[in-house]
Scaffold this motif. Structure first.
Motif, PDB file in Angstrom:
ATOM      1  N   GLU A  93       9.647 -12.677 -11.899  1.00  0.00           N
ATOM      2  CA  GLU A  93      10.656 -13.008 -12.895  1.00  0.00           C
ATOM      3  C   GLU A  93       9.935 -13.472 -14.164  1.00  0.00           C
ATOM      4  OE1 GLU A  93      14.111 -12.870 -12.883  1.00  0.00           O
ATOM      5  OE2 GLU A  93      13.708 -11.674 -11.090  1.00  0.00           O
ATOM      6  N   PRO A  94      10.441 -13.088 -15.326  1.00  0.00           N
ATOM      7  CA  PRO A  94       9.782 -13.543 -16.552  1.00  0.00           C
ATOM      8  C   PRO A  94      10.017 -15.033 -16.765  1.00  0.00           C
ATOM      9  CG  PRO A  94      11.805 -12.406 -17.078  1.00  0.00           C
ATOM     10  CD  PRO A  94      11.615 -12.275 -15.590  1.00  0.00           C
ATOM     11  N   ALA A  95       9.061 -15.664 -17.418  1.00  0.00           N
ATOM     12  CA  ALA A  95       9.232 -17.078 -17.769  1.00  0.00           C
ATOM     13  C   ALA A  95      10.378 -17.175 -18.769  1.00  0.00           C
ATOM     14  CB  ALA A  95       7.942 -17.615 -18.368  1.00  0.00           C
ATOM     15  N   ASP A  96      11.089 -18.281 -18.725  1.00  0.00           N
ATOM     16  CA  ASP A  96      12.179 -18.498 -19.679  1.00  0.00           C
ATOM     17  C   ASP A  96      11.580 -19.029 -20.979  1.00  0.00           C
ATOM     18  OD1 ASP A  96      14.561 -18.864 -20.960  1.00  0.00           O
ATOM     19  OD2 ASP A  96      15.168 -20.606 -19.787  1.00  0.00           O
ATOM     20  N   LEU A  97      11.158 -18.091 -21.821  1.00  0.00           N
ATOM     21  CA  LEU A  97      10.465 -18.445 -23.055  1.00  0.00           C
ATOM     22  C   LEU A  97      11.331 -18.351 -24.290  1.00  0.00           C
ATOM     23  CD1 LEU A  97       7.090 -16.553 -22.540  1.00  0.00           C
ATOM     24  CD2 LEU A  97       7.476 -18.997 -22.420  1.00  0.00           C
ATOM     25  N   ALA A  98      12.584 -17.979 -24.165  1.00  0.00           N
ATOM     26  CA  ALA A  98      13.414 -17.712 -25.339  1.00  0.00           C
ATOM     27  C   ALA A  98      13.434 -18.897 -26.303  1.00  0.00           C
ATOM     28  CB  ALA A  98      14.834 -17.332 -24.917  1.00  0.00           C
ATOM     29  N   GLY A  99      13.655 -20.076 -25.810  1.00  0.00           N
ATOM     30  CA  GLY A  99      13.697 -21.261 -26.670  1.00  0.00           C
ATOM     31  C   GLY A  99      12.350 -21.546 -27.306  1.00  0.00           C
ATOM     32  N   ARG A 100      11.280 -21.404 -26.538  1.00  0.00           N
ATOM     33  CA  ARG A 100       9.937 -21.658 -27.075  1.00  0.00           C
ATOM     34  C   ARG A 100       9.565 -20.616 -28.122  1.00  0.00           C
ATOM     35  NH1 ARG A 100       6.754 -21.763 -21.772  1.00  0.00           N
ATOM     36  NH2 ARG A 100       4.952 -21.571 -23.173  1.00  0.00           N
ATOM     37  N   LEU A 101       9.920 -19.364 -27.880  1.00  0.00           N
ATOM     38  CA  LEU A 101       9.653 -18.324 -28.888  1.00  0.00           C
ATOM     39  C   LEU A 101      10.434 -18.628 -30.172  1.00  0.00           C
ATOM     40  CD1 LEU A 101       9.738 -15.090 -26.689  1.00  0.00           C
ATOM     41  CD2 LEU A 101       7.724 -16.146 -27.743  1.00  0.00           C
ATOM     42  N   ALA A 102      11.692 -19.018 -30.004  1.00  0.00           N
ATOM     43  CA  ALA A 102      12.512 -19.338 -31.176  1.00  0.00           C
ATOM     44  C   ALA A 102      11.914 -20.515 -31.936  1.00  0.00           C
ATOM     45  CB  ALA A 102      13.948 -19.659 -30.742  1.00  0.00           C
ATOM     46  N   ASP A 103      11.503 -21.570 -31.225  1.00  0.00           N
ATOM     47  CA  ASP A 103      10.937 -22.742 -31.887  1.00  0.00           C
ATOM     48  C   ASP A 103       9.643 -22.408 -32.630  1.00  0.00           C
ATOM     49  OD1 ASP A 103      12.990 -24.348 -30.963  1.00  0.00           O
ATOM     50  OD2 ASP A 103      11.854 -25.056 -29.207  1.00  0.00           O
TER      51      ASP A 103
END
Length: 187
Positions: A171-181
Motif C-alpha cells: 500500500e502506498p504511504a499516505d503522503l498527500a498531506g506531506r506533499l501538499a505541505d
C-alpha cells in the motif's frame, strides 16, 4: 448497468490483470459476458476502450482538477493541494497495472501515443498547472510562480510513490498531506 458500462468494467479488470498490450478485445468482451461485436458497437478499438477505462474507472483526478480550477477558493490552498495529491496517488496506483505494458515495445508506444494525441498523460499536468494559475489569480500562490514546474513536482511525486508501491506490492504511504505541505512552502 448497461452493456457499455459492463464492458468498461470488464476492460479495467482484464487490463489490470494482463496489461494493455496483452488484453484482447475478445477476452474483454467474454469477461463482460458479451460478444466482440457488442464491444465494437460501443468502442472503435481497444485504445478507445482504454481511454474510457482511464476516464471512467480510475479515480476522478481530471474532474477534480476541473472543479478546482473553476472554484479554487472553495477550500484552502493546502486542502486543495492535498486533494490533488491524494487523487494523483490513487490515479497512478490504479493506472500502473493497466498502462505499463504500453511501454513494452517502441512500436506499441508510438502507436498508442499517436492514437491518444491530446488525451495523453500531459492532460493531467496541464490540469494541475491551470488550477495553480487560478490560485495565482486569487493571490494564494505567489505571482511569477512556475506553475508548470509546481505541477510536475506534485504529480511527479505522486507518480514515483505509486510506482514504488506497485513495484514493492504494498500500500502506498499516505503522503498527500506531506506533499501538499512541502509544495505549499514553495508557493
Amino acid at each position: 448497468m448497461g452493456s457499455r458500462e459492463e464492458i468498461v468494467a470488464a476492460a479495467a479488470k482484464v487490463m489490470r490483470e494482463q496489461g494493455y498490450a496483452h488484453a484482447t478485445t475478445k477476452v474483454i468482451a467474454q469477461t463482460a459476458g458479451y460478444s466482440e461485436a457488442m464491444l465494437y458497437k460501443h468502442f472503435r478499438d481497444k485504445t478507445d476502450l482504454f481511454l474510457s477505462v482511464m476516464g471512467e474507472e480510475l479515480p476522478a483526478l481530471g474532474a477534480a482538477l476541473g472543479e478546482l480550477t473553476a472554484d479554487p477558493g472553495r477550500a484552502s490552498l493546502r486542502d486543495n493541494l492535498a486533494r490533488v495529491a491524494r487523487l494523483g496517488l490513487a490515479f497512478y496506483l490504479e493506472g500502473f497495472p493497466i498502462a505499463v505494458s504500453v511501454f513494452s515495445s517502441r512500436e506499441l508506444l508510438r502507436s498508442h501515443r499517436e492514437r491518444l494525441g491530446e488525451h495523453g498523460p500531459k492532460v493531467l499536468l496541464d490540469g494541475v498547472a491551470n488550477y495553480l494559475r487560478a490560485e495565482v489569480s486569487l493571490g494564494r500562490v505567489k505571482d511569477g510562480t512556475d506553475v508548470e514546474a509546481a505541477a510536475a513536482l506534485l504529480l511527479g511525486a505522486c507518480f514515483q510513490q505509486a510506482f514504488l508501491a506497485t513495484f514493492e506490492e504494498r500500500e502506498p504511504a499516505d503522503l498527500a498531506g506531506r506533499l501538499a505541505d512541502t509544495l505549499l512552502a514553495a508557493l
